[in-house]
Design an enzyme around this catalytic site. Structure first.
Site, PDB file in Angstrom:
ATOM      1  N   HIS A 274       1.305  -0.592  -0.042  1.00  0.00           N
ATOM      2  CA  HIS A 274      -0.340   0.369   0.390  1.00  0.00           C
ATOM      3  C   HIS A 274       0.622   1.429  -0.381  1.00  0.00           C
ATOM      4  CE1 HIS A 274      -3.326   2.613   0.499  1.00  0.00           C
ATOM      5  NE2 HIS A 274      -3.677   2.257   1.419  1.00  0.00           N
ATOM      6  N   HIS A 313      -1.935  -2.190  -9.660  1.00  0.00           N
ATOM      7  CA  HIS A 313      -2.845  -2.076  -8.405  1.00  0.00           C
ATOM      8  C   HIS A 313      -4.085  -2.370  -8.338  1.00  0.00           C
ATOM      9  CE1 HIS A 313      -5.937   0.811  -6.889  1.00  0.00           C
ATOM     10  NE2 HIS A 313      -4.608   1.717  -6.102  1.00  0.00           N
ATOM     11  N   ASP A 371       2.924   5.598  -7.398  1.00  0.00           N
ATOM     12  CA  ASP A 371       4.688   5.832  -6.526  1.00  0.00           C
ATOM     13  C   ASP A 371       5.984   5.167  -7.163  1.00  0.00           C
ATOM     14  OD1 ASP A 371       2.724   6.625  -4.134  1.00  0.00           O
ATOM     15  OD2 ASP A 371       2.441   4.078  -3.251  1.00  0.00           O
TER      16      ASP A 371
HETATM   17  N1  ACO Z   1       5.189  -6.669 -10.048  1.00  0.00           N
HETATM   18  C1  ACO Z   1       4.845  -8.283 -11.000  1.00  0.00           C
HETATM   19  N2  ACO Z   1       4.154  -9.059 -10.782  1.00  0.00           N
HETATM   20  C2  ACO Z   1       3.354  -8.636 -10.468  1.00  0.00           C
HETATM   21  C3  ACO Z   1       3.551  -7.331 -10.052  1.00  0.00           C
HETATM   22  C4  ACO Z   1       4.231  -6.819  -9.512  1.00  0.00           C
HETATM   23  N3  ACO Z   1       3.840  -5.020  -8.349  1.00  0.00           N
HETATM   24  N4  ACO Z   1       1.512  -7.039  -9.490  1.00  0.00           N
HETATM   25  C5  ACO Z   1       0.786  -8.195  -9.410  1.00  0.00           C
HETATM   26  N5  ACO Z   1       1.557  -8.703  -9.720  1.00  0.00           N
HETATM   27  C6  ACO Z   1       1.023 -10.123 -10.506  1.00  0.00           C
HETATM   28  C7  ACO Z   1       0.671 -11.052  -9.700  1.00  0.00           C
HETATM   29  O1  ACO Z   1       2.026 -12.116  -9.402  1.00  0.00           O
HETATM   30  C8  ACO Z   1      -0.565 -11.800 -10.378  1.00  0.00           C
HETATM   31  O2  ACO Z   1       0.109 -12.712 -11.059  1.00  0.00           O
HETATM   32  P1  ACO Z   1       0.181 -14.313 -11.529  1.00  0.00           P
HETATM   33  O3  ACO Z   1      -1.741 -14.047 -12.603  1.00  0.00           O
HETATM   34  O4  ACO Z   1       0.698 -15.068 -12.431  1.00  0.00           O
HETATM   35  O5  ACO Z   1      -0.203 -15.127 -10.318  1.00  0.00           O
HETATM   36  C9  ACO Z   1      -0.976 -10.637 -11.143  1.00  0.00           C
HETATM   37  O6  ACO Z   1      -0.584 -10.128 -11.416  1.00  0.00           O
HETATM   38  C10 ACO Z   1      -2.151  -9.887 -10.537  1.00  0.00           C
HETATM   39  O7  ACO Z   1      -1.726  -9.454  -8.918  1.00  0.00           O
HETATM   40  P2  ACO Z   1      -1.970  -9.538  -7.857  1.00  0.00           P
HETATM   41  O8  ACO Z   1      -1.513  -9.915  -6.530  1.00  0.00           O
HETATM   42  O9  ACO Z   1      -3.597 -10.866  -7.843  1.00  0.00           O
HETATM   43  O10 ACO Z   1      -3.128  -7.778  -7.923  1.00  0.00           O
HETATM   44  P3  ACO Z   1      -3.591  -7.240  -6.045  1.00  0.00           P
HETATM   45  O11 ACO Z   1      -4.714  -7.293  -7.197  1.00  0.00           O
HETATM   46  O12 ACO Z   1      -3.879  -8.944  -5.380  1.00  0.00           O
HETATM   47  O13 ACO Z   1      -2.506  -6.348  -6.042  1.00  0.00           O
HETATM   48  C11 ACO Z   1      -1.211  -4.773  -5.781  1.00  0.00           C
HETATM   49  C12 ACO Z   1      -2.502  -5.719  -6.152  1.00  0.00           C
HETATM   50  C13 ACO Z   1      -0.367  -5.231  -4.087  1.00  0.00           C
HETATM   51  C14 ACO Z   1      -1.446  -3.486  -6.135  1.00  0.00           C
HETATM   52  C15 ACO Z   1      -0.250  -5.571  -6.848  1.00  0.00           C
HETATM   53  O14 ACO Z   1       0.159  -5.031  -7.531  1.00  0.00           O
HETATM   54  C16 ACO Z   1       1.744  -4.833  -6.185  1.00  0.00           C
HETATM   55  O15 ACO Z   1       1.951  -5.796  -4.936  1.00  0.00           O
HETATM   56  N6  ACO Z   1       2.225  -4.714  -6.530  1.00  0.00           N
HETATM   57  C17 ACO Z   1       3.383  -3.536  -6.310  1.00  0.00           C
HETATM   58  C18 ACO Z   1       3.369  -3.114  -4.903  1.00  0.00           C
HETATM   59  C19 ACO Z   1       3.008  -1.981  -4.841  1.00  0.00           C
HETATM   60  O16 ACO Z   1       3.459  -0.641  -6.063  1.00  0.00           O
HETATM   61  N7  ACO Z   1       2.094  -0.955  -4.557  1.00  0.00           N
HETATM   62  C20 ACO Z   1       1.313   0.019  -5.113  1.00  0.00           C
HETATM   63  C21 ACO Z   1      -0.645  -0.175  -4.886  1.00  0.00           C
HETATM   64  S1  ACO Z   1      -0.655   1.947  -5.203  1.00  0.00           S
HETATM   65  C22 ACO Z   1      -1.110   2.856  -3.778  1.00  0.00           C
HETATM   66  O17 ACO Z   1      -1.257   2.179  -2.945  1.00  0.00           O
HETATM   67  C23 ACO Z   1      -0.964   3.961  -4.077  1.00  0.00           C
END
Ligand code: ACO
Length: 436
Positions: A274, A313, A371
């Protein structure tokens, strides 16, 4: 609010659910002013079953009039106004007024609001002593959780949450004092004296003054950097029912005081999935170190060894509209500071280009989020990495307070209480120690 609610509840459209034992139930389908319809399943428990939706992939937890997001189209509106327009034409305090009150202020309302916030920026002198209890190397977010929560102990005159005037004064105190506490947190960690707020400055200038001035030197805020920080605050001010906002609402639903609720929001914001993402994104860039290592790093992401921080996201499956504004701001700030050839920025651009063209990211609709760029801007402004999430908390305080206020003002609000799918042991008898 009441009229809108009854209009929504008069919906004639229904969804019918039939269980495998033949029992069936109809649910009203509700429409908002924008966004997908929702199925009102509140009567489902009459059938003795619950829905199962951990992490809220398909659940609306409340009705809200504040912020609208269309993640597929990449839209973000505060009270109906597109974020791009607010970032370009408004200022942070005006956006705060809008989020809190629902409308843009008139000139008189704006002057009154600004004046009130300006005159609430000081904190009780006793609060300064709380800092001495923390180690100097404590993470600033740990200090924020503690000190903002401690505000509850100072304002007994305004803790009746059912009194709209009390809620208003608490909202203004939080908005005004969280930046002061944030700056004190930074000063404490670097061993410099606290700098008291100065009323001649605007909100953002004053924050930069408290962060960067010392008693030994005059401090003149750079207007390009002030504007950049103002944009960061506007872009992070609210984001509907995200993890920290939902935490604030859930804490507030029990009747807890607003200062304690905002402290719970700060705690939820801290995580790297987050608000901790901007800190994690910049640390990742530093770890990669050089553009030549980008392909190897991206391969590691694809092999699921780690995630690309600042990408992806839960809601945006398109470019985060805040990211587009922040990308532009990034250029402006680096130009102002003659850092156009900044190594980390070049690295970020290479990573962005690689990820946007790679099928792994395209298929999963993973775009850079706000971010990814805000970390580069904050670093250029001179804000230490461990303060990045604190800056996010300063910005998001108004969103948390506005959402909390909206919930409490709704006479029908109830304590939040999710249910569960129990998969633990079935009933069994206690075993004496000798038999285990
Ligand atoms: N890098 C690589 N792969 C990713 C990323 C990433 N940043 N984010 C998602 N994926 C992949 C997952 O591994 C998953 O792959 P799969 O289908 O092969 O298993 C797929 O994309 C779907 O991802 P989920 O984790 O199911 O998506 P979710 O909606 O639960 O997560 C989140 C969203 C937490 C933001 C995630 O994208 C993440 O951890 N990003 C990095 C952290 C980040 O930048 N957070 C900031 C959010 S914005 C904010 O708070 C202002």
């Amino acid at each position: 609010m009441e009229n809108e609610r009854s209009e929504v509840l008069q919906s004639k459209r229904v969804a019918t659910l039939t269980l495998d034992d033949g029992r069936s139930i109809e649910f009203p389908i509700l429409s908002g002013t924008l966004g997908p319809d929702v199925i009102d399943i509140r009567t489902l428990s009459k059938l003795g079953v619950f829905t199962y939706d951990p992490a809220f992939f398909a659940t609306s937890s409340c009705t809200s009039n504040i912020t609208f997001i269309d993640g597929d189209a990449g839209l973000l509106y505060y009270r109906g106004y597109p974020i791009e327009q607010l970032a370009e034409k408004s200022d942070f305090l005006e956006v705060c007024y809008l989020l809190l009150n629902g409308e843009l202020p008139t000139a008189e309302q704006k002057a009154g609001f600004n004046n009130s916030i300006t005159h609430h920026t000081m904190v009780h002198d006793q609060l300064a002593r709380f800092f001495n209890g923390f180690r100097r190397d404590a993470h600033p977010m740990a200090v924020m959780v503690g000190v903002v929560g401690a505000l509850s102990a100072f304002y007994h005159d305004s803790l009746d949450i059912n009194n709209p005037q009390h809620r208003e004064i608490s909202a203004q105190r939080l908005l005004a004092k969280v930046p002061t506490i944030a700056a004190m947190t930074h000063k404490y960690s670097v061993g410099e004296p606290f700098i008291y707020p100065k009323n001649k400055f605007g909100f953002v200038e004053n924050f930069m003054y408290m962060m960067f001035a010392t008693p030994a030197e005059d401090y003149v805020p750079n207007p390009v950097l002030v504007r950049a920080l103002e944009r960061i605050l506007i872009l992070h001010a609210d984001h509907e029912q995200n993890a920290s906002t939902s935490t604030v609402r859930l804490a507030g639903s029990s009747g807890a005081n607003p200062f304690a609720c905002i402290a719970s929001g700060i705690a939820a914001l801290w995580g790297p999935a987050h608000g901790g993402a901007n800190e994690a994104a910049l640390k990742m860039l530093e770890e990669i170190g050089d553009t030549s290592r980008v392909p190897e790093y991206v391969q590691g992401v694809k092999d699921k060894k780690y995630k690309l921080m600042g990408f992806g996201h839960r809601v945006y499956k398109n470019m985060d509209p805040r990211a587009a504004v922040m990308r532009q701001t990034c250029y402006e700030v680096l130009k102002e500071l003659n850092l156009e050839n900044d190594k980390l920025f070049a690295l970020a651009m290479e990573l962005e280009k690689t990820a946007l063209n790679d099928p792994y990211f395209i298929e999963r609709k993973l775009y850079p989020n706000v971010d990814f760029y805000s970390g580069i801007v904050l670093r250029a402004i001179g804000i230490p990495i461990n303060m990045f999430t604190v800056i996010f908390a300063v910005a998001r305080t108004i969103g948390w307070v506005s959402q909390w206020n909206e919930m409490i003002a709704d006479a029908e609000h109830k304590i939040g209480r999710p249910r569960q799918l129990y998969r633990g042991a079935v009933r069994r008898d206690y075993l004496p120690m000798i038999k285990r």
